[in-house]
Design an enzyme around this catalytic site. Structure first.
Site, PDB file in Angstrom:
ATOM      1  N   ASP A 225      -4.629 -13.055 -12.527  1.00  0.00           N
ATOM      2  CA  ASP A 225      -4.813 -13.163 -11.082  1.00  0.00           C
ATOM      3  C   ASP A 225      -5.801 -14.389 -10.850  1.00  0.00           C
ATOM      4  OD1 ASP A 225      -3.654 -10.801 -11.615  1.00  0.00           O
ATOM      5  OD2 ASP A 225      -5.041  -9.599 -10.167  1.00  0.00           O
TER       6      ASP A 225
HETATM    7  C1  FRU Z   1      -3.349  -7.534 -10.751  1.00  0.00           C
HETATM    8  C2  FRU Z   1      -4.264  -6.744 -11.310  1.00  0.00           C
HETATM    9  C3  FRU Z   1      -5.354  -6.300 -10.413  1.00  0.00           C
HETATM   10  C4  FRU Z   1      -6.629  -5.975 -11.359  1.00  0.00           C
HETATM   11  C5  FRU Z   1      -6.377  -7.272 -12.116  1.00  0.00           C
HETATM   12  C6  FRU Z   1      -6.836  -6.819 -13.746  1.00  0.00           C
HETATM   13  O1  FRU Z   1      -2.554  -8.299 -11.631  1.00  0.00           O
HETATM   14  O2  FRU Z   1      -3.705  -5.583 -11.772  1.00  0.00           O
HETATM   15  O3  FRU Z   1      -5.082  -5.174  -9.644  1.00  0.00           O
HETATM   16  O4  FRU Z   1      -7.817  -6.050 -10.604  1.00  0.00           O
HETATM   17  O5  FRU Z   1      -5.003  -7.382 -12.408  1.00  0.00           O
HETATM   18  O6  FRU Z   1      -6.846  -7.845 -14.622  1.00  0.00           O
END
Ligand code: FRU
Length: 535
Positions: free
Chosen positions: A22
């Site tokens: 992300d």
């Molecule tokens: C989305 C997610 C979020 C989390 C992050 C962990 O891709 O699962 O919900 O904060 O990635 O890397």
């Protein structure tokens, strides 16, 4: 098997190596754009997550800095997960983010980190104040589905932020938290919104200008229209609605209140956990989104990297008021070189032509089509009204139609054994109204086995009665990022050709329908390589 280094992207964001997911805390500060992102410093699979940090003057050329946020306090010792930036009234940038506070179970807690030195435009150091954590799961809440705080907004003496969650095992919720001082936060009794969709990851909530105005709004500015986006881990797509926000009750109501919550996606392809920010330098709202690999894990490990960010997109409310429009930030056009153009070229049923005179493996292609007549449009089966992807899976690029399929074959081998098709197909509903489908069909993209090659598709809410429709594709070695009808429908695909690599990649326009198609205008540019984190 060997994975060609030529499949590594050239102008899409990525670090020199390893796993990314992300985008986190994007913001503009003292002349610099900042992008943080979920990063594994130790390998090309998810794990050991920290916040890596890059800066840019233009959202296209990127310089890598030291990681910004790592596990270091009891409330984030086992993970620093996604979060968002807010600039406090005294000018200090603050990050709200999710920490994991115990081993072996993803128990989730919200934390804050503050820029240590607000006179440093590069925001190199971040401190975690002693009043962490700022929100913990309450009894009865699902503590392992409670994460990804948003940018906060300010109204009448109170800050608000959202945290994504899951209630009763199946209801996605956007919890509201309020604070006077940005330190002590209290959950509001009612969520901003909820729906029976499964967990809401990475919520994003922002005001938009009236329909058709391309400028963005600062997140605390009140407006008649808002957008709420959630990432559904069940489907791996980012869905949004347009609606109204009552800032007295902190409730949001989608305009299409009884509609299908999963009708609108930012992108109908590989694009997830996205996040917007307001860019005061150009008064626009900009969207970042993560595009995962669709290669196999052994291939990712062999390459030593996995995951990219989509080209940042400017985002605004469509003139209809019913959906958003997205367009690559104008800065990407600085990479354009050696334009090749085609004008007024008719493509007869079953015909195609190659666009020559450029290396298209790293290119930007803009094309305006004109359909000579809609008479032969196939009847639209309303059973597919909610399932563009299924329809396109059945009617791929090689399935002949009445009007279309017509569009581009990109990353095509000279013998056409490999090609990714990006195209439109026009149907007619029971009232004679045209229904436009946009597809990105990678089923023939590679002769390599073990690849995940989903066909992606979305409907395009455009008036095609004049016969006109446009398509833009940002092609980048293993990415095809496409924008239909000026950005009303967007589809990002990851593809891994075995032959159509580097100079062996070709670009074609094709028409597999029964109706003549005219390319009124096409321009294709080679794209230069920007600074990309030192790689
Ligand atoms: C989305 C997610 C979020 C989390 C992050 C962990 O891709 O699962 O919900 O904060 O990635 O890397």
């Amino acid at each position: 098997s060997i994975v060609s280094p030529l499949l590594r992207t050239g102008y899409h964001f990525q670090p020199p190596m390893n796993w990314i997911n992300d985008p986190n805390g994007p913001l503009y500060y003292m002349g610099w754009y900042h992008l943080f992102y979920q990063y594994n410093p130790k390998g090309a699979v998810w794990g050991n997550i920290i916040w890596a940090h890059s800066v840019s003057r233009d959202l296209i050329n990127w310089i890598a800095l030291e990681p910004a946020i790592k596990p270091s306090i009891p409330t984030d010792m086992y993970g620093v997960w996604s979060g968002s930036a807010t600039i406090l009234p005294d000018g200090t940038p603050a990050m709200l983010y999710t920490g994991i506070d115990r081993p072996n179970i993803n128990y989730q807690i919200q934390n804050i980190a503050l820029a240590k030195n607000k006179s440093d435009p590069l925001l190199r150091e971040w401190v975690k104040p002693g009043y962490n954590p700022i929100a913990v799961p309450e009894p009865g809440m699902n503590a392992t589905q409670f994460r990804d705080p948003t940018t906060a907004w300010y109204i009448d003496g109170h800050w608000r932020m959202l945290v994504g969650g899951l209630k009763d095992g199946r209801r996605g919720v956007a919890h509201v938290y309020r604070s006077r001082d940005f330190k002590t936060w209290k959950r509001a009794k009612h969520p901003l919104h909820s729906a029976l969709t499964g967990m809401w990851e990475c919520p994003d909530f922002f005001p938009v200008h009236e329909a058709g105005v391309q400028n963005g709004l600062e997140t605390s500015q009140f407006a008649a229209k808002y957008v709420l986006k959630n990432s559904l881990d069940l489907t791996r797509y980012d869905y949004y609605t347009v609606g109204t926000y009552n800032n007295k009750t902190d409730r949001y109501v989608p305009d299409d209140a009884n509609g299908d919550y999963r009708r609108l996606q930012y992108d109908y392809g590989n694009f997830y956990a996205s996040k917007t920010f307001y860019d005061p330098a150009k008064q626009r709202r900009v969207l970042f989104g993560w595009a995962n690999e669709s290669d196999s894990v052994p291939h990712d490990k062999a390459k030593g990297w996995a995951g990219i960010q989509a080209i940042p997109r400017k985002i605004w409310l469509d003139p209809s008021g019913k959906q958003l429009v997205q367009w690559p930030v104008e800065e990407v056009e600085k990479l354009r070189a050696k334009p090749v153009s085609v004008a007024n070229k008719v493509v007869k049923p079953g015909q195609n032509f190659e666009v020559t005179g450029l290396q298209s493996y790293q290119s930007d292609v803009e094309v305006s089509f004109e359909v000579s007549s809609l008479e032969k449009a196939e009847p639209f089966d309303p059973a597919f009204s909610n399932d563009a992807q299924k329809l396109c899976g059945m009617k791929g690029a090689d399935v002949k139609g009445g009007v279309g399929p017509f569009g581009l074959w990109v990353l095509a081998s000279a013998n056409l054994a490999e090609k990714t098709a990006v195209f439109f197909r026009v149907f007619k509903d029971g009232y004679g109204k045209p229904v436009v489908l946009m597809c990105s069909d990678p089923t023939k993209s590679s002769l390599t086995s073990d690849l995940y090659k989903p066909t992606f598709a979305g409907f395009v809410e455009t008036d095609i009665s004049s016969g006109k429709i446009s398509l833009r594709s940002l092609i980048d070695r293993s990415v095809v990022e496409s924008f239909g009808a000026g950005g009303k429908t967007c589809i990002l695909s990851r593809v891994y050709p075995s032959m159509a690599i580097g100079q062996n990649a070709h670009l074609y326009v094709f028409n597999n329908g029964e109706t003549d198609i005219k390319v009124s205008h096409l321009t294709a540019w080679e794209m230069k390589k920007p600074l990309m984190n030192g790689a």
